[in-house]
Motif scaffolding. Structure first.
Motif, mmCIF file in Angstrom:
data_model
loop_
_atom_site.group_PDB
_atom_site.id
_atom_site.type_symbol
_atom_site.label_atom_id
_atom_site.label_comp_id
_atom_site.label_asym_id
_atom_site.label_seq_id
_atom_site.Cartn_x
_atom_site.Cartn_y
_atom_site.Cartn_z
ATOM 1 N N THR A 12 46.840 -32.656 -2.829
ATOM 2 C CA THR A 12 47.019 -32.157 -1.467
ATOM 3 C C THR A 12 47.092 -30.758 -1.252
ATOM 4 O O THR A 12 46.805 -30.253 -0.354
ATOM 5 N N LEU A 13 47.204 -30.175 -2.421
ATOM 6 C CA LEU A 13 47.064 -28.604 -2.221
ATOM 7 C C LEU A 13 45.771 -27.964 -2.825
ATOM 8 O O LEU A 13 45.256 -26.846 -2.371
ATOM 9 N N CYS A 14 45.000 -28.709 -3.545
ATOM 10 C CA CYS A 14 43.575 -28.184 -4.003
ATOM 11 C C CYS A 14 42.863 -28.020 -2.898
ATOM 12 O O CYS A 14 42.673 -28.808 -1.996
ATOM 13 N N VAL A 35 37.867 -32.311 -4.297
ATOM 14 C CA VAL A 35 39.142 -32.081 -4.807
ATOM 15 C C VAL A 35 39.141 -32.367 -6.540
ATOM 16 O O VAL A 35 38.290 -33.251 -6.877
ATOM 17 N N ALA A 36 39.864 -31.494 -6.998
ATOM 18 C CA ALA A 36 39.625 -31.442 -8.466
ATOM 19 C C ALA A 36 40.234 -32.730 -9.087
ATOM 20 O O ALA A 36 41.332 -33.293 -8.582
ATOM 21 N N ILE A 37 39.580 -33.394 -10.001
ATOM 22 C CA ILE A 37 40.259 -34.502 -10.778
ATOM 23 C C ILE A 37 40.188 -33.865 -12.332
ATOM 24 O O ILE A 37 39.350 -33.122 -12.746
ATOM 25 N N PHE A 38 40.703 -34.769 -13.192
ATOM 26 C CA PHE A 38 40.599 -34.648 -14.503
ATOM 27 C C PHE A 38 39.225 -35.316 -15.183
ATOM 28 O O PHE A 38 39.145 -36.511 -14.543
ATOM 29 N N PRO A 57 43.933 -20.902 -7.592
ATOM 30 C CA PRO A 57 44.652 -19.718 -6.958
ATOM 31 C C PRO A 57 45.675 -20.360 -5.910
ATOM 32 O O PRO A 57 46.375 -19.412 -5.253
ATOM 33 N N VAL A 58 45.931 -21.451 -5.852
ATOM 34 C CA VAL A 58 46.844 -22.014 -4.881
ATOM 35 C C VAL A 58 48.101 -22.808 -5.522
ATOM 36 O O VAL A 58 48.703 -23.843 -5.276
ATOM 37 N N ASP A 59 48.067 -22.679 -7.099
ATOM 38 C CA ASP A 59 49.056 -23.416 -7.774
ATOM 39 C C ASP A 59 48.874 -24.844 -7.767
ATOM 40 O O ASP A 59 50.279 -25.462 -7.650
ATOM 41 N N ALA A 60 48.098 -25.536 -7.596
ATOM 42 C CA ALA A 60 47.756 -27.108 -7.611
ATOM 43 C C ALA A 60 47.950 -27.730 -8.670
ATOM 44 O O ALA A 60 48.200 -28.979 -8.777
#
Ligand code: SF4
Length: 73
Positions: A12-14, A35-38, A57-60
């Motif tokens: 939700t932050l990414c 959106v980032a995933i592993f 940069p947003v501490d996601a």
């Protein structure tokens, strides 16, 4: 879990800047929503993985060690 590290992406932050992907392209990717995933975080070295997580940069991305100490951000 990756070795002794517990990692979490707060999707939700990414915002999809992709810094984590740039720093550790084997560990992270952006999904179809940007959106980032592993992908394969175990393929990155510990230092590279921590650096990549810390680059957000947003501490996601949050990382804890085995004792529950928060390492990132
Ligand atoms: S660095 Fe952070 S904001 Fe950028 S893609 Fe990775 S998790 Fe998302």
């Amino acid at each position: 879990m990756v070795g002794d590290l517990r990692l979490r992406i707060d999707r939700t932050l990414c915002v999809g800047f992709g810094d984590c992907v740039t720093e550790a392209p084997l560990a992270f990717a952006l999904d179809e929503d940007g959106v980032a995933i592993f992908t394969d975080p175990g393929a990155a070295g510990r230092a590279q993985l921590l650096h990549a997580c810390d680059s957000c940069p947003v501490d996601a991305i949050t990382v804890w060690d085995a004792e529950g100490h928060q390492l990132v951000p």
